[in-house]
Design an enzyme around this catalytic site. Structure first.
Site, PDB file in Angstrom:
ATOM      1  N   THR A  58       0.835  -1.195   0.000  1.00  0.00           N
ATOM      2  CA  THR A  58       0.000   0.000   0.000  1.00  0.00           C
ATOM      3  C   THR A  58       0.870   1.245   0.000  1.00  0.00           C
ATOM      4  O   THR A  58       2.017   1.198   0.418  1.00  0.00           O
ATOM      5  CB  THR A  58      -0.855  -0.001   1.302  1.00  0.00           C
ATOM      6  OG1 THR A  58      -1.595  -1.214   1.385  1.00  0.00           O
ATOM      7  CG2 THR A  58      -1.805   1.168   1.355  1.00  0.00           C
ATOM      8  N   GLY A  82       0.834  -1.435   5.170  1.00  0.00           N
ATOM      9  CA  GLY A  82       1.286  -2.558   5.971  1.00  0.00           C
ATOM     10  C   GLY A  82       0.284  -3.544   6.500  1.00  0.00           C
ATOM     11  O   GLY A  82       0.491  -4.069   7.601  1.00  0.00           O
ATOM     12  N   GLY A  83      -0.828  -3.862   5.801  1.00  0.00           N
ATOM     13  CA  GLY A  83      -1.695  -4.955   6.229  1.00  0.00           C
ATOM     14  C   GLY A  83      -2.128  -4.820   7.679  1.00  0.00           C
ATOM     15  O   GLY A  83      -2.687  -3.811   8.103  1.00  0.00           O
TER      16      GLY A  83
END
Length: 528
Positions: free
Chosen positions: A342, A424-425
């Site tokens: 992202t 970062g999920g």
């Protein structure tokens, strides 16, 4: 390592300095924060291609100088052919290849919807050709490969080299492009030029869309031309947390904006100001576990939600939930959602208009499928669906997948406005909490809040273990304090991309802007 900046007229923060400069140039030319963000979004799609692109999704949080914030959900649903039968024989949706490219790409539509909102605000937007000019030039003439792109390509080459369309673009001459080498994307430059000429809507309807749909069919993707033509981004009301320090906003489902706000709401009920690092990290980590529980129980396509996500931020509900946090002992960890690639970007302009924005293709290089005729790398966001028909996230044609993406903003009680976020999920809500608590609650400088050592519970891009990961700059006492509370601590390098690329902008009460970019990225805070 100092990437902060201050300015009187406007501020931009992105994870790549060329995107920052594209947005800044638009502000200087008289564009507003939305115009500048569209320029940055187009440029970052070219210069950070392993993390985002035209074939991905986007989410906007727009905060006007006066009035309510509003959000744009520019994410796509599963294609009309993406049924459980389509994946018969698979235990899970593949992460790479044509079967992984199963959702409509929404971000380009989001650019247009944001420009529509800008026009409604009464601005005189710059021509689209001006907003896309830098991106077209960088795609056509090339950009220097970043260390981040080289590292991601090397790490994922074994998963992607067999995808012919990927190799032709991202492995020229069969080699991983080295940092500093020139990297061109001529087909993507042509596509951006067509968008500039025919309008952003042509990505979904018209000759360009027809050509992309033909490629999709040849490659065996479950997304069709009719799916593209039916796509429309959605305006949403953001979720809102009433915090002791002000009002905090984030995106509603299908994103995990609820998680980010719940963590801040839960920790707002704890005595954070005087905590040492080990107690603070423990408190945030335990709040994260509780927030992840809400996410995994409730968040899905908003049309299928069984309750209003805003109700989970009710003060009485948060009071009850916070009572489960044991200050001396770590609770069991739930399985994380995993990685997500992202970019977060922020822009503020002199009128007081602020934008917090995220654009993503999910994993590094998304599905790995590049549409040959357009050069568009397609996302693999649909890999977050389940093939279990009874699961909350069960795959169905036309269903929106779960998103980790969640840009944040705050109107603070002292009169400041703040936009902030991270890639970062699983790490996005945790990094947001670290930045907000350090800067707003504990009074650290904005750059210190961004650059300081961070942690990650669970998994983020490139990682698969669910331990509590900490950068190596934390003191031995902090690590010991966390271990004593029962955390499974894993050490990272001093500055690690595993904890994401964060950024933030603050507009102070005197009208001055302060920006901070992450030294873990290739980014910059640029103002004028």
């Amino acid at each position: 390592m100092i990437n902060s900046n201050s300015a009187p007229q406007g501020m931009v923060v992105t994870p790549h300095h060329l995107a920052s400069q594209s947005a800044l140039a638009v502000l200087r030319a008289g564009g507003n924060a939305i115009d500048a963000m569209v320029a940055a979004a187009a440029t970052i799609a070219v210069v950070y291609p392993h993390m985002n692109g035209l074939g991905g999704d986007g989410f906007w949080l727009i905060v006007p100088a006066q009035g309510n914030p509003l959000a744009i959900d520019a994410s796509g649903a599963a294609g009309s052919l993406a049924s459980l039968d389509f994946y018969a024989g698979e235990s899970h949706i593949p992460h790479r290849g044509a079967k992984a490219a199963l959702t409509v790409a929404g971000t380009v539509g989001g650019w247009q919807e944001a420009l529509n909102i800008s026009a409604e605000f009464g601005g005189a937007p710059l021509p689209l050709s001006r907003l896309l000019r830098d991106a077209i030039g960088y795609a056509a003439h090339g950009i220097p490969v970043t260390r981040s792109q080289e590292a991601a390509t090397r790490a994922k080459q074994h998963e992607l080299h067999a995808i012919r369309s990927f190799a032709e673009v991202f492995l020229p001459n069969g080699e991983v492009p080295r940092a500093g080498s020139r990297f061109t994307q001529p087909q993507l430059a042509q596509t951006l030029s067509l968008l500039s000429k025919h309008g952003l809507d042509s990505f979904y309807r018209g000759e360009l869309a027809d050509n992309m749909a033909a490629d999709m069919e040849k490659l065996g993707m479950p997304v069709t031309g009719a799916d593209l033509a039916a796509y429309q981004p959605q305006r949403r009301s953001p979720l809102h947390l009433k915090h002791s320090q002000g009002d905090i906003y984030n995106l509603s489902p299908p994103t995990q904006g609820l998680v980010s706000l719940a963590i801040l709401g839960l920790t707002d009920r704890l005595p954070l100001v005087n905590m040492d690092d080990s107690a603070l990290i423990h408190s945030v980590v335990e709040a994260t576990k509780l927030a992840f529980g809400l996410r995994d129980r409730f968040i899905t396509d908003p049309r299928l939600m069984t309750l209003d996500a805003q109700s989970l931020l009710d003060p009485h509900y948060l009071d009850t939930l916070a009572s489960h946090i044991n200050p001396l002992r770590a609770a069991d960890i739930a399985k994380g959602k995993g990685p997500g690639d992202t970019v977060w970007m922020g822009v503020m302009d002199s009128s007081g208009l602020s934008v917090s924005f995220i654009q993503s293709i999910y994993h590094e290089f998304g599905s790995g499928v590049v549409l040959p005729g357009s050069g568009v790398l397609w996302q693999n966001r649909g890999a977050s669906f389940s093939l279990d028909a009874t699961h909350l996230l069960a795959l169905a044609p036309g269903k929106q997948p779960f998103h980790t993406l969640n840009p944040a903003a705050a109107r603070l009680s002292d009169g400041r406005t703040m936009v902030y976020g991270s890639m970062g999920g699983d790490g996005q809500p945790q990094t947001q909490a670290a930045v907000f608590i350090r800067h707003v609650v504990q009074g650290q400088s904005l750059q210190q809040a961004i650059s300081g050592p961070r942690w990650l519970l669970g998994r983020t891009w490139g990682e698969s273990s669910d331990s509590l990961k900490l950068e190596g700059r934390f003191s031995p006492a902090t690590l010991d304090g966390l271990r004593q509370r029962g955390h499974n601590v894993e050490l990272l390098p001093d500055f690690s991309e595993v904890v994401g690329h964060a950024g933030a902008i603050v507009r102070h009460t005197n009208g001055m802007f302060e920006g901070a970019a992450d030294p873990r990225s290739n980014g910059s805070a640029a103002g004028f």
